[in-house]
Write an enzyme that holds these catalytic residues in place. Structure first.
Site, PDB file in Angstrom:
ATOM      1  N   GLU A 167      23.140 -16.866  11.768  1.00  0.00           N
ATOM      2  CA  GLU A 167      24.006 -16.543  12.904  1.00  0.00           C
ATOM      3  C   GLU A 167      25.294 -15.816  12.507  1.00  0.00           C
ATOM      4  O   GLU A 167      26.413 -16.322  12.697  1.00  0.00           O
ATOM      5  CB  GLU A 167      24.355 -17.825  13.670  1.00  0.00           C
ATOM      6  CG  GLU A 167      23.150 -18.537  14.192  1.00  0.00           C
ATOM      7  CD  GLU A 167      23.504 -19.673  15.122  1.00  0.00           C
ATOM      8  OE1 GLU A 167      24.689 -19.911  15.395  1.00  0.00           O
ATOM      9  OE2 GLU A 167      22.570 -20.334  15.598  1.00  0.00           O
ATOM     10  N   GLU A 356      15.745 -22.372  15.037  1.00  0.00           N
ATOM     11  CA  GLU A 356      16.461 -23.507  15.620  1.00  0.00           C
ATOM     12  C   GLU A 356      16.201 -23.582  17.120  1.00  0.00           C
ATOM     13  O   GLU A 356      16.278 -22.565  17.803  1.00  0.00           O
ATOM     14  CB  GLU A 356      17.980 -23.389  15.442  1.00  0.00           C
ATOM     15  CG  GLU A 356      18.511 -23.712  14.098  1.00  0.00           C
ATOM     16  CD  GLU A 356      20.014 -23.577  14.029  1.00  0.00           C
ATOM     17  OE1 GLU A 356      20.695 -23.797  15.057  1.00  0.00           O
ATOM     18  OE2 GLU A 356      20.515 -23.199  12.959  1.00  0.00           O
TER      19      GLU A 356
HETATM   20  C1  GCO Z   1      24.091 -23.086  15.330  1.00  0.00           C
HETATM   21  C2  GCO Z   1      24.056 -23.634  14.010  1.00  0.00           C
HETATM   22  C3  GCO Z   1      23.763 -25.102  13.910  1.00  0.00           C
HETATM   23  C4  GCO Z   1      24.302 -25.937  15.057  1.00  0.00           C
HETATM   24  C5  GCO Z   1      23.288 -26.039  16.170  1.00  0.00           C
HETATM   25  C6  GCO Z   1      23.851 -26.854  17.336  1.00  0.00           C
HETATM   26  O1  GCO Z   1      23.063 -22.537  15.746  1.00  0.00           O
HETATM   27  O2  GCO Z   1      25.146 -23.124  15.948  1.00  0.00           O
HETATM   28  O3  GCO Z   1      23.066 -22.965  13.267  1.00  0.00           O
HETATM   29  O4  GCO Z   1      24.426 -25.406  12.711  1.00  0.00           O
HETATM   30  O5  GCO Z   1      24.590 -27.245  14.615  1.00  0.00           O
HETATM   31  O6  GCO Z   1      22.999 -24.783  16.670  1.00  0.00           O
HETATM   32  O7  GCO Z   1      25.043 -26.263  17.777  1.00  0.00           O
END
Ligand code: GCO
Length: 452
Positions: A167, A356
């Protein structure tokens, strides 16, 4: 009448974590300081005043955690490496104790039949590099390549799935524009420079990974948004286009050989006098290096409305009438289908992996030690159904990683949010699989599920 949602035999079923959010041992065995160590030590930055100094103590409990992953039947595990465990100041001296930890972790995964997916940088950039200019400075991209070389020389014979960055939009805009993430900078020019050097470091790192890890699949993980307008008004449509530009096209266009989007560049130059004088000859070709997959982190829809534009980012509103997780994120599963289709038809990644997806709900163990987190199971089930629908539409989706394997340190929210399919008692560090973990275990075993 139930309906079977089935996935290909090759589909990867994983869970994801990140070093700073689970490892703890923030200064153990020679590890250096990261920007998140420093940010957490800065009063007022973290909602509950907590830090990742201990987190889930995964650094010491990794074997039991891997045993639990194996018991759940995970076929893959996405984790990030702490850059400062390997190179305490970001470059130069290698801390062998740190590299040895990840060596043991990778061997432990392989011994349990779990495919390691390594994210090289999940936000915990070395503080020493930030002090020397950070992501706004080109030399940080050079240091990232050095780090990539050290790690892939040691692990490249066994790790065959690499993610350069997690990200970059968050690093650039939350960390260098809004300042709500480490390193807490609030400057659009710094954010724009960070975008470029994050992408450039990715482009430079890919050939190093290919050299040191023959046959490996290499990609980057973005958190693209499905942006919709709050209304068909001209102002809201303008806000939607700008949000799509800054959140999505500013990263996807250069990665897929289209250069930076002119509308976004003009906006930044006009509104904040950002001078793009740091883009050098060859940079854009380097950024557009061919990759094997696009990692997609997705949670919730983005609704843009112009009348509450803050600074330069038309922040988002939400559809109050729909369910929301405890993060305040709308539960809207069709948004995943819409996003995956847009990415496929607009950019044609060779492969996509949901790196994710998950939900924050604070369901806790009951009197008999069960965590009945039905809302999380429902969320994952509905989003998986939309992922399958996207595959039926032609999207080359090859895997799904639930966020997260463990409850963990949720950045500026501290420990006030729980995304894990496994409960963590932070007092005792006891782990307890939630109902969602048991449901996910059965999905993996059956390579699918039945839905009403
Ligand atoms: C993100 C990060 C994660 C977060 C998850 C929840 O995508 O922001 O990769 O580390 O913890 O997304 O916010």
């Amino acid at each position: 009448m139930t309906h079977r949602i089935a996935f290909p035999d090759s589909f990867l079923w994983g869970a994801a974590t990140a070093a700073y959010q689970i490892e703890g041992a923030f200064d153990a065995d020679g590890k250096g300081e990261s920007v998140w160590d420093r940010f957490c030590a800065t009063p007022g930055t973290i909602l509950d005043g907590s830090t990742g100094e201990v987190a889930c103590d995964h650094y010491h409990r990794w074997e039991q955690d891997l045993d639990l992953m194996q018991a759940l039947g995970l076929t893959a595990y996405r984790f990030s490496m702490a850059w400062t465990r390997v190179l305490p100041t970001g470059s130069g001296r290698v801390n062998l104790a740190g590299l040895d930890f990840y060596d043991r972790l990778v061997d432990g995964l392989l011994q349990r039949g779990i495919r390691p997916f390594v994210t090289l940088n999940h936000w915990d950039t070395p503080q020493a590099l930030h002090d020397a200019g950070g992501w706004p400075a080109r030399r940080t991209a050079e240091a990232f390549v050095e780090y990539t070389d050290v790690v892939s020389q040691r692990l490249g014979d066994r790790v065959k799935d690499w993610i350069t960055h997690n990200e970059p939009w968050c690093v650039a805009f939350l960390g260098h524009y809004l300042g709500i993430h480490a390193p807490g900078v609030r400057d659009l020019a710094s954010a724009a420079r960070s975008v470029h050097h994050l992408l450039l470091s990715h482009g430079w790192a890919v050939p190093v990974l290919r050299r040191n890890s023959p046959g490996a699949r290499v990609g980057i993980t973005l958190n693209p948004a499905e942006v919709v307008a709050a209304s068909p008004s001209q102002a809201d449509l303008w806000a939607t286009n700008l949000e799509d530009g800054i959140r999505n096209r500013l990263f996807l266009d250069p990665l897929y050989h289209r250069g930076y989007p002119v509308d976004v560049i003009e906006h930044m130059m006009e509104r904040e006098q950002v001078a793009f004088d740091y883009v050098e000859a060859g940079d854009m070709d380097a950024i557009a290096v061919s990759t094997d997959f696009l990692g997609v982190n997705y949670y919730s829809r983005t609704i843009a409305r112009a009348d509450n534009t803050v600074d330069n980012l038309p922040p988002v509103i939400t559809a109050e009438e729909n369910e929301h997780t405890e993060m305040g994120w709308e539960v809207y599963a069709p948004g995943l289908y819409n996003l995956l289709c847009r990415l496929h038809f607009d950019y044609r990644p060779a492969s996509m992996i949901i790196t994710e997806n998950g939900a924050s709900y604070s369901d806790a163990p009951d009197a008999v030690g069960r965590v009945a987190d039905a809302r999380r199971t429902s969320y994952i089930r509905d989003y998986l159904a939309e992922a399958r629908r996207a595959m039926d539409a032609g999207v080359p989706l090859d895997g799904y990683f639930v966020w997260s394997f463990l409850d963990n340190f949720e950045w500026s929210f501290g420990y006030q949010q729980r995304f894990g399919i496994v409960w963590v008692d932070y007092e005792t560090q006891q782990r307890l699989p939630k109902d969602s973990a048991l449901w996910y275990r059965d999905v993996i075993a059956n390579n699918g599920f039945d839905t009403a």
